[in-house]
Design an enzyme around this catalytic site. Structure first.
Site, PDB file in Angstrom:
ATOM      1  N   GLY A 194       0.493   2.654   4.664  1.00  0.00           N
ATOM      2  CA  GLY A 194      -0.337   2.684   3.459  1.00  0.00           C
ATOM      3  C   GLY A 194      -0.154   1.425   2.645  1.00  0.00           C
ATOM      4  O   GLY A 194       0.126   0.354   3.189  1.00  0.00           O
ATOM      5  N   SER A 195      -0.283   1.568   1.332  1.00  0.00           N
ATOM      6  CA  SER A 195      -0.272   0.383   0.466  1.00  0.00           C
ATOM      7  C   SER A 195       1.147  -0.155   0.268  1.00  0.00           C
ATOM      8  O   SER A 195       2.127   0.580   0.390  1.00  0.00           O
ATOM      9  CB  SER A 195      -0.863   0.735  -0.902  1.00  0.00           C
ATOM     10  OG  SER A 195      -0.029   1.659  -1.552  1.00  0.00           O
ATOM     11  N   CYS A 242      -5.828  -2.495   8.009  1.00  0.00           N
ATOM     12  CA  CYS A 242      -4.733  -3.376   7.600  1.00  0.00           C
ATOM     13  C   CYS A 242      -4.764  -4.669   8.406  1.00  0.00           C
ATOM     14  O   CYS A 242      -4.170  -5.662   8.005  1.00  0.00           O
ATOM     15  CB  CYS A 242      -3.392  -2.679   7.704  1.00  0.00           C
ATOM     16  SG  CYS A 242      -3.077  -1.965   9.289  1.00  0.00           S
ATOM     17  N   GLY A 264       4.526   1.952  -0.437  1.00  0.00           N
ATOM     18  CA  GLY A 264       5.570   1.682   0.567  1.00  0.00           C
ATOM     19  C   GLY A 264       6.870   1.232  -0.091  1.00  0.00           C
ATOM     20  O   GLY A 264       7.962   1.643   0.318  1.00  0.00           O
ATOM     21  N   GLU A 270      -4.449  -8.069  -0.957  1.00  0.00           N
ATOM     22  CA  GLU A 270      -5.243  -7.254  -0.021  1.00  0.00           C
ATOM     23  C   GLU A 270      -6.374  -6.573  -0.787  1.00  0.00           C
ATOM     24  O   GLU A 270      -6.133  -5.848  -1.753  1.00  0.00           O
ATOM     25  CB  GLU A 270      -4.339  -6.203   0.632  1.00  0.00           C
ATOM     26  CG  GLU A 270      -5.047  -5.423   1.715  1.00  0.00           C
ATOM     27  CD  GLU A 270      -4.127  -4.442   2.445  1.00  0.00           C
ATOM     28  OE1 GLU A 270      -3.391  -3.707   1.755  1.00  0.00           O
ATOM     29  OE2 GLU A 270      -4.149  -4.417   3.689  1.00  0.00           O
ATOM     30  N   GLU A 284       4.823   0.558   7.241  1.00  0.00           N
ATOM     31  CA  GLU A 284       3.741  -0.281   7.761  1.00  0.00           C
ATOM     32  C   GLU A 284       2.734  -0.433   6.631  1.00  0.00           C
ATOM     33  O   GLU A 284       2.064   0.530   6.263  1.00  0.00           O
ATOM     34  CB  GLU A 284       3.123   0.411   8.983  1.00  0.00           C
ATOM     35  CG  GLU A 284       1.954  -0.300   9.570  1.00  0.00           C
ATOM     36  CD  GLU A 284       2.282  -1.738   9.837  1.00  0.00           C
ATOM     37  OE1 GLU A 284       1.517  -2.590   9.367  1.00  0.00           O
ATOM     38  OE2 GLU A 284       3.312  -2.014  10.481  1.00  0.00           O
ATOM     39  N   LYS A 306       1.977  14.634   6.505  1.00  0.00           N
ATOM     40  CA  LYS A 306       1.276  14.649   5.197  1.00  0.00           C
ATOM     41  C   LYS A 306       0.129  13.646   5.304  1.00  0.00           C
ATOM     42  O   LYS A 306       0.327  12.428   5.237  1.00  0.00           O
ATOM     43  CB  LYS A 306       2.268  14.272   4.089  1.00  0.00           C
ATOM     44  CG  LYS A 306       1.708  13.545   2.868  1.00  0.00           C
ATOM     45  CD  LYS A 306       0.723  14.358   2.049  1.00  0.00           C
ATOM     46  CE  LYS A 306       0.136  13.486   0.935  1.00  0.00           C
ATOM     47  NZ  LYS A 306      -1.252  13.068   1.191  1.00  0.00           N
TER      48      LYS A 306
HETATM   49  N1  LIG Z   1      -1.836  -0.645   5.754  1.00  0.00           N
HETATM   50  C1  LIG Z   1      -2.822   0.221   5.844  1.00  0.00           C
HETATM   51  O1  LIG Z   1      -3.226   0.617   6.933  1.00  0.00           O
HETATM   52  C2  LIG Z   1      -3.438   0.750   4.623  1.00  0.00           C
HETATM   53  C3  LIG Z   1      -3.370   0.070   3.437  1.00  0.00           C
HETATM   54  N2  LIG Z   1      -3.936   0.604   2.338  1.00  0.00           N
HETATM   55  C4  LIG Z   1      -3.863  -0.173   1.089  1.00  0.00           C
HETATM   56  O2  LIG Z   1      -3.588   0.718   0.039  1.00  0.00           O
HETATM   57  C5  LIG Z   1      -4.565   0.626  -0.995  1.00  0.00           C
HETATM   58  C6  LIG Z   1      -4.718   1.980  -1.664  1.00  0.00           C
HETATM   59  O3  LIG Z   1      -5.028   2.982  -0.732  1.00  0.00           O
HETATM   60  P1  LIG Z   1      -4.319   4.406  -0.836  1.00  0.00           P
HETATM   61  O4  LIG Z   1      -4.995   5.356   0.069  1.00  0.00           O
HETATM   62  O5  LIG Z   1      -4.228   4.837  -2.263  1.00  0.00           O
HETATM   63  O6  LIG Z   1      -2.858   4.088  -0.263  1.00  0.00           O
HETATM   64  P2  LIG Z   1      -1.497   4.815  -0.536  1.00  0.00           P
HETATM   65  O7  LIG Z   1      -0.397   3.941  -0.097  1.00  0.00           O
HETATM   66  O8  LIG Z   1      -1.433   5.337  -1.913  1.00  0.00           O
HETATM   67  O9  LIG Z   1      -1.577   6.108   0.426  1.00  0.00           O
HETATM   68  C7  LIG Z   1      -1.080   6.182   1.733  1.00  0.00           C
HETATM   69  C8  LIG Z   1      -0.432   7.546   1.954  1.00  0.00           C
HETATM   70  O10 LIG Z   1       0.692   7.697   1.084  1.00  0.00           O
HETATM   71  C9  LIG Z   1       0.548   8.872   0.289  1.00  0.00           C
HETATM   72  N3  LIG Z   1       1.212   8.642  -0.992  1.00  0.00           N
HETATM   73  C10 LIG Z   1       0.685   8.204  -2.170  1.00  0.00           C
HETATM   74  N4  LIG Z   1       1.639   8.115  -3.119  1.00  0.00           N
HETATM   75  C11 LIG Z   1       2.793   8.504  -2.553  1.00  0.00           C
HETATM   76  C12 LIG Z   1       4.143   8.612  -3.013  1.00  0.00           C
HETATM   77  N5  LIG Z   1       4.480   8.291  -4.263  1.00  0.00           N
HETATM   78  N6  LIG Z   1       5.083   9.039  -2.144  1.00  0.00           N
HETATM   79  C13 LIG Z   1       4.779   9.334  -0.870  1.00  0.00           C
HETATM   80  N7  LIG Z   1       3.518   9.264  -0.380  1.00  0.00           N
HETATM   81  C14 LIG Z   1       2.539   8.843  -1.202  1.00  0.00           C
HETATM   82  C15 LIG Z   1      -0.946   9.042   0.199  1.00  0.00           C
HETATM   83  O11 LIG Z   1      -1.307  10.333  -0.189  1.00  0.00           O
HETATM   84  P3  LIG Z   1      -2.689  10.544  -1.015  1.00  0.00           P
HETATM   85  O12 LIG Z   1      -3.790  10.223  -0.085  1.00  0.00           O
HETATM   86  O13 LIG Z   1      -2.619  11.965  -1.376  1.00  0.00           O
HETATM   87  O14 LIG Z   1      -2.632   9.630  -2.198  1.00  0.00           O
HETATM   88  C16 LIG Z   1      -1.349   8.718   1.625  1.00  0.00           C
HETATM   89  O15 LIG Z   1      -1.071   9.810   2.462  1.00  0.00           O
HETATM   90  C17 LIG Z   1      -5.767   0.082  -0.265  1.00  0.00           C
HETATM   91  O16 LIG Z   1      -6.627  -0.574  -1.109  1.00  0.00           O
HETATM   92  C18 LIG Z   1      -5.146  -0.850   0.733  1.00  0.00           C
HETATM   93  O17 LIG Z   1      -4.881  -2.070   0.123  1.00  0.00           O
HETATM   94  C19 LIG Z   1      -4.566   1.811   2.369  1.00  0.00           C
HETATM   95  C20 LIG Z   1      -4.668   2.523   3.514  1.00  0.00           C
HETATM   96  C21 LIG Z   1      -4.143   2.029   4.749  1.00  0.00           C
HETATM   97  O1  LIG Z   2      -6.641  -3.305  14.433  1.00  0.00           O
HETATM   98  C1  LIG Z   2      -6.532  -2.185  14.852  1.00  0.00           C
HETATM   99  O2  LIG Z   2      -7.179  -1.757  15.816  1.00  0.00           O
HETATM  100  C2  LIG Z   2      -5.588  -1.202  14.210  1.00  0.00           C
HETATM  101  C3  LIG Z   2      -5.738  -1.269  12.751  1.00  0.00           C
HETATM  102  C4  LIG Z   2      -4.977  -0.256  12.028  1.00  0.00           C
HETATM  103  O3  LIG Z   2      -4.275   0.525  12.582  1.00  0.00           O
HETATM  104  C5  LIG Z   2      -5.084  -0.194  10.589  1.00  0.00           C
HETATM  105  O4  LIG Z   2      -5.868  -0.909  10.022  1.00  0.00           O
HETATM  106  O5  LIG Z   2      -4.362   0.618   9.985  1.00  0.00           O
END
Ligand SMILES: NC(=O)C1=CN([C@@H]2O[C@H](COP(=O)(O)OP(=O)(O)OC[C@H]3O[C@@H](n4cnc5c(N)ncnc54)[C@H](OP(=O)(O)O)[C@@H]3O)[C@@H](O)[C@H]2O)C=CC1
Ligand SMILES: O=C(O)CCC(=O)C(=O)O
Length: 498
Positions: free
Chosen positions: A230-231, A286, A235, A387, A252, A177
C-alpha cells in the site's frame, strides 16, 4: 444494475457478520450509483476471533506435510481457472480496470497458485559439512505462525494470492484484511480457498477499515508476521509498530518509476511502453510509469507521438471491451490526482494534454481522470518526486545517458525502471547503475511475472521480495540443525566389543 452482494467475514471456517453489526459498502467506480457489495465494519472483537482461530489452526496446519498443504493451493489454482471470467467481471465492476487487465489480474493468481504449489515439494534447505567428526549439519525452513495480509485495491486478486499462497504452502495460517474498496473481490477469492477444502482457521478474512482492523492486526501480540502492500505513509506506520513489537514485517510500498528513452531507441516500441506503462490501469499501479526521461535528440518527436496516441485513448467502464483507460478507484483518489495537477501548474509544468477530471457523457457517473502529459518538468518538482497514482506522466529532458540515469535515481523510491536503447553497453550499464528492484530493457515498467522476485529498494520497501523463491524468506524462518551422532557410534562400538 445488479443486486448488491452481502459480504461476510470468514473466521474459523464460518461466514460471519461483524460482532458489532455495522456495515460499509463498495461502489462501482465507473458508476458511483451502483452499490456492488455491503460488508462488515469489523472491530477488534472480530480481529480477536480471527487471531484465536488462526493460532489454533496453526498448531495442526504446520504439521501437515508441505506437499499436502500445496495440494490445497493447487486446487485453488484450478478453481481460479474455473471462475476466471466471473472474477474478472467482478474486478471490472468493483475496482474498475478494463476487462483484459482484469483477466490478467486473475491469471496472475492462477500462475501464483501453480508456482507456489510446486514449492511444496521443494522448500529446499541446505546441508553442509560440520567442522566436528560424526556430526551432520543442515538448515530447514520453518513456518512463522499467524500472518496478517493487508492488501490494496489495485490488484484485488493477484496481490492477495501472491501473499496467501506461499504463506500457506510454508505452513503458516493467514488473516486477510482486504482494501475497503474491493470487499466483493476478496470475498469471492476466500470462497474459492474455502471450496478448495482448507481446514477451518487456516484462511481467515476480516473486512473493515484499515485504521481499525488493519491497525488491530498489526498491533496484535499473537500475529507473528505482517505482509503489507500500500502507501508509503501507512507502510511506515505498520513498520514502526512491528519494529516496536519485534514482529516480522514485509513492506511493499510506492514507486516513482521512470522510463528512459535514448536517442537510439526504437521509438514505436518505446511509445507502446510509455502509453501502457503510464495509462494502463489508469496509472494505479505501483509499477506505473510516472516519469518519462527523454533524450533531447528525440524529445520533440517522441512527445508529439505520445500526445497523438494519448489523445486517442478511450476512457470508460472496464466492462466495456472498447475501454482502454478505466476509472479512478474513488472520489478521494480522484481529488488527490486533481490536486497534483494544481501543484504541477503552480510549479511551472505545462499540461500538454488532459489535466482534468473527465465528465463527458457517461463518464460523469464515475471517477474518471483524463490521461495527462506534463511537459517541462524538472527533476525537483513534486510531480517528479511524489507518487500520484493516476494517469499522469511527467516528461523530463536530458542531454546524456549519464544524466538520464542520475535523474532516474533521484527519488526516494526504487521499484521499477526501464530503458529503451539499441546499445547493449548502455543496457548493461543501466542494469548495473539504476537503483531499483526491477529494471526492464526495452520493455515498460509494468508487467511483473510471479516466478521472479517483486519489490524495490530505498523507500519502496524494507528489503524483502515477494513472488519468486525469495518469497520463502518472507514466510519462513530458518532453523539450523546439528545432528551429533558420535555418542551413538561410541555406544555401537561398545556393543560390538561385548
Ligand atoms: N504500492 C501499491 O501497490 C499501492 C500504493 N498505493 C498508494 O497509496 C495511496 C493511498 O491509497 P490507499 O488505498 O489509501 O492506501 P493505504 O496504504 O491506506 O491502504 C492499503 C491497505 O492498508 C490498509 N490500511 C490503511 N490504514 C492502515 C493502518 N493504519 N494500519 C494497517 N492497515 C491500514 C488499507 O485499508 P483500507 O482500504 O480500509 O483503508 C488497505 O487495506 C495511493 O494514492 C498510492 O499512492 C495504494 C495502493 C497500492
Ligand atoms: O506491474 C505489475 O504487473 C504488477 C504491479 C503491481 O503489483 C502493483 O501495482 O501493485
Amino acid at each position: 444494475m445488479s443486486t448488491p452482494q452481502t459480504c461476510r467475514n470468514y473466521i474459523n471456517g464460518q461466514w460471519l457478520t461483524a460482532v458489532a453489526g455495522a456495515t460499509l459498502e463498495s461502489r462501482n467506480p465507473a458508476n458511483k450509483r451502483e452499490v456492488i457489495a455491503t460488508f462488515p465494519r469489523s472491530t477488534g472483537t472480530d480481529v480477536e476471533a480471527a487471531v484465536v482461530a488462526a493460532r489454533q489452526a496453526y498448531q495442526i496446519w504446520r504439521l501437515v506435510p508441505a506437499p499436502a498443504r500445496a495440494e490445497y493451493v493447487f486446487k485453488v489454482g484450478e478453481l481460479l481457472s474455473k471462475y476466471k471470467e466471473e472474477l474478472a467481471q467482478l474486478i471490472c465492476r468493483e475496482m474498475g480496470k478494463p476487462i483484459a487487465e482484469a483477466r490478467g489480474d486473475v491469471q496472475e493468481g492462477i500462475d501464483c497458485a501453480f508456482y507456489s504449489a510446486a514449492e511444496g515439494r521443494r522448500l529446499f534447505g541446505q546441508t553442509t559439512p560440520s567442522e566436528m567428526p560424526n556430526k551432520f549439519a543442515m538448515t530447514v525452513r520453518m513456518p512463522i505462525g499467524v500472518c496478517a495480509l493487508i492488501t490494496p485495491w489495485n490488484f484485488p486478486i493477484a496481490i492477495p494470492c501472491w501473499k496467501a499462497m506461499p504463506a500457506l504452502v510454508c505452513g503458516n495460517t493467514v488473516i486477510f484484511k482486504p482494501a475497503e474498496d474491493t470487499p466483493a473481490c476478496a470475498t469471492k477469492l476466500v470462497e474459492i480457498f474455502a471450496e478448495a477444502g482448507l481446514p477451518p482457521g487456516v484462511m481467515n478474512l476480516v473486512h473493515g477499515v484499515g485504521e481499525e482492523v488493519g491497525k488491530a492486526l498489526v498491533a496484535h501480540p499473537h500475529v507473528d508476521l505482517v505482509s503489507f502492500t500500500g502507501s508509503s505513509e501507512t507502510g511506515a506506520e505498520v513498520g514502526s509498530i512491528c519494529g516496536q513489537t519485534h514482529k516480522r514485517v514485509c513492506l511493499e510500498m510506492g514507486g516513482k518509476n521512470a522510463q528512459i528513452v535514448m536517442e537510439d531507441a526504437d521509438l514505436e516500441l518505446a511509445l507502446d511502453g510509455a502509453v501502457w506503462g503510464a495509462f494502463g490501469t489508469a496509472g494505479q499501479r505501483c509499477t506505473a510509469t510516472s516519469r518519462l526521461i527523454l533524450h533531447q535528440d528525440i524529445k520533440e518527436k517522441f512527445t508529439a507521438m505520445l500526445k497523438e496516441r494519448t489523445s486517442k485513448l478511450r476512457l470508460g467502464a472496464g466492462s466495456d471491451p472498447n475501454t482502454q483507460v478505466g476509472p479512478i478507484i474513488n472520489e478521494r483518489q480522484l481529488q488527490r490526482i486533481s490536486q497534483y495537477l494544481d501543484i504541477a501548474r503552480a510549479e511551472g509544468a505545462k499540461v500538454l494534454i488532459g489535466g482534468k477530471i473527465a465528465t463527458e457523457g457517461e463518464l460523469e457517473n464515475g471517477y474518471f481522470f483524463q490521461p495527462t502529459i506534463l511537459d517541462e518538468v524538472t527533476p525537483q518538482m513534486r510531480v517528479a518526486q511524489e507518487e500520484i497514482f493516476g494517469p499522469v506522466v511527467a516528461l523530463i529532458k536530458v542531454n546524456s545517458f549519464e544524466e538520464a540515469i542520475s535523474i532516474l535515481n533521484n527519488t526516494k523510491y526504487g521499484l521499477s525502471s526501464s530503458i529503451y536503447t539499441r546499445d547493449i553497453n548502455r543496457a548493461f550499464t543501466a542494469m548495473r547503475d539504476i537503483e531499483a528492484g526491477i529494471t526492464y530493457i526495452n520493455g515498460p515498467t509494468i508487467g511483473a511475472e510471479v516466478h521472479l522476485p517483486f519489490g524495490g529498494v530505498k523507500q519502496t520497501g524494507n528489503g524483502h521480495r515477494e513472488a519468486g523463491t525469495t518469497t520463502l524468506d518472507v514466510f519462513t524462518e530458518w532453523k539450523t540443525v546439528y545432528v551429533d551422532f558420535s555418542g551413538s557410534l561410541q555406544r555401537a562400538q561398545i556393543d560390538n566389543r561385548k
